[in-house]
Design an enzyme around this catalytic site. Structure first.
Site, mmCIF file in Angstrom:
data_model
loop_
_atom_site.group_PDB
_atom_site.id
_atom_site.type_symbol
_atom_site.label_atom_id
_atom_site.label_comp_id
_atom_site.label_asym_id
_atom_site.label_seq_id
_atom_site.Cartn_x
_atom_site.Cartn_y
_atom_site.Cartn_z
ATOM 1 C CD GLU A 130 -2.832 1.739 1.256
ATOM 2 O OE1 GLU A 130 -3.203 1.520 0.150
ATOM 3 O OE2 GLU A 130 -3.872 1.810 2.404
ATOM 4 C CB THR A 183 -3.284 9.137 -0.508
ATOM 5 O OG1 THR A 183 -4.395 8.526 -0.864
ATOM 6 C CG2 THR A 183 -3.063 8.988 1.011
HETATM 7 N N1 HSE Z 1 -6.128 7.273 6.762
HETATM 8 C C1 HSE Z 1 -5.595 7.737 5.361
HETATM 9 C C2 HSE Z 1 -5.611 9.157 5.303
HETATM 10 C C3 HSE Z 1 -6.358 6.831 4.458
HETATM 11 O O1 HSE Z 1 -6.725 9.684 5.572
HETATM 12 O O2 HSE Z 1 -4.811 9.694 4.611
HETATM 13 C C4 HSE Z 1 -5.601 7.160 2.861
HETATM 14 O O3 HSE Z 1 -6.826 6.263 2.389
#
Ligand code: HSE
Length: 309
Positions: A130, A183
């Site tokens: 990931e 992200t």
């Molecule tokens: N917890 C992570 C974020 C999830 O919010 O950046 C990314 O899909």
């Protein structure tokens, strides 16, 4: 076992209250992956359909995850692994596309290698995959995608993951506006420090949400599906966020928030009827926008990644 096909579900990370530490599995959409032993040793990805992703192992989420597991057993085995991926979850959607690839990869490779590793170890290996896509190792998508249901990551060092069971008929509605929010970028807009008073309030919400889920208490869940820390910084990346939120809450959603790092948003509700009504409301708003979108609804998936025939 000579070969196996698996389904790896999408997932919703953060679930408002638990940035990086809470997520649930959402099987309304998911990837199909096929694994087969090869006589020659090594790992290869022979085909990817549904998305333009690299076949090169070290650049591919699934490739990195499988290789990490394969390397542990390489000296004890005399076969290789061929991987074929049917991507159904759009990369960059915020519903755990890369996590599904990583979870599916680890599940498939684990089945062929018969590794007997505990699930925490498998999650940890999937996180390495990931990280290729998201730039950091976080488990709030990978864990629920692999295990199903809600997963709480109560510690990263050492990795401690617990499944949370809730007896309510929980459904989610997920809207994926087809705009790009990476992200890495969505993490970059977040502050590196927050005031203690804000942290205290958010700790209360996370604890209240977990308690609500374990007690199957819809009111408690609803009161604590709250994100005071992350949402204020990220919601501006999602056009009409507040409008979608009001539309969902007007239809008695238990809560509404950004799915992972976005651009997808989600509503959590009780029962399929409520989900259909929320979906219709969100559809109305999305249809008036100048971007394409996908809209999904379904119950919280308790199976996680599993074999398909
Ligand atoms: N917890 C992570 C974020 C999830 O919010 O950046 C990314 O899909």
């Amino acid at each position: 076992m000579e070969k196996i096909s698996v389904f790896a579900p999408a997932s919703v990370a953060n679930v408002c209250a638990g940035y990086d530490v809470l997520g649930f599995s959402f099987a309304a959409v998911g990837d199909h992956m096929h694994f087969e032993k090869t006589p020659e040793k090594g790992v290869r990805i022979s085909e990817i359909t549904g998305a333009e992703l690299p076949l090169t192992l070290e650049d591919n989420v699934a490739g990195v995850a499988v290789k990490a597991l394969y390397n542990r057993f390489e000296t004890q085995i005399d076969f290789g692994i061929d991987i074929r991926i049917e991507k159904k979850i759009k990369p960059g959607s915020g519903i755990g596309s890369s996590a599904a690839s990583a979870a599916g990869a680890i599940f498939g490779a684990d089945a062929l290698l018969n590794s007997q590793l505990p699930s925490t170890e498998l999650i940890s290996l999937a996180m390495k995959g990931e990280a290729v896509a998201s730039g950091c190792e976080h488990a709030d998508n990978v864990a629920p995608s692999l295990l199903g249901g809600f997963s709480l990551i109560s510690s990263y060092h050492p990795l401690t993951v617990s499944s949370i069971y809730c007896d309510l008929d929980l459904h989610a509605v997920v809207l994926h506006p087809k705009i790009e929010v990476k992200t890495k970028e969505a993490r970059a807009v977040l502050p590196s420090k927050i005031p203690l008073t804000l942290a205290t309030e958010q700790w209360g919400h996370l604890a209240g949400l977990i308690l609500g889920l374990t007690r199957s208490d819809a009111e408690l869940i609803s009161r604590h599906l709250t994100d005071l820390v992350i949402e204020p910084h990220r919601k501006n990346l999602i056009p009409k966020f507040e409008q979608y939120k009001s539309a969902a809450l007007d239809e008695k959603a238990l809560g509404f928030g950004i799915s992972g790092s976005g651009p997808s948003v989600f509503a959590l509700c009780e029962g399929s009827q409520s989900a259909e009504q929320i979906k219709a409301n969100m559809m109305q708003i999305a249809s008036a926008q100048d971007y394409d979108f996908s809209l999904y609804s379904g119950e919280i998936d308790n199976k996680g990644t599993h074999e398909i025939r």
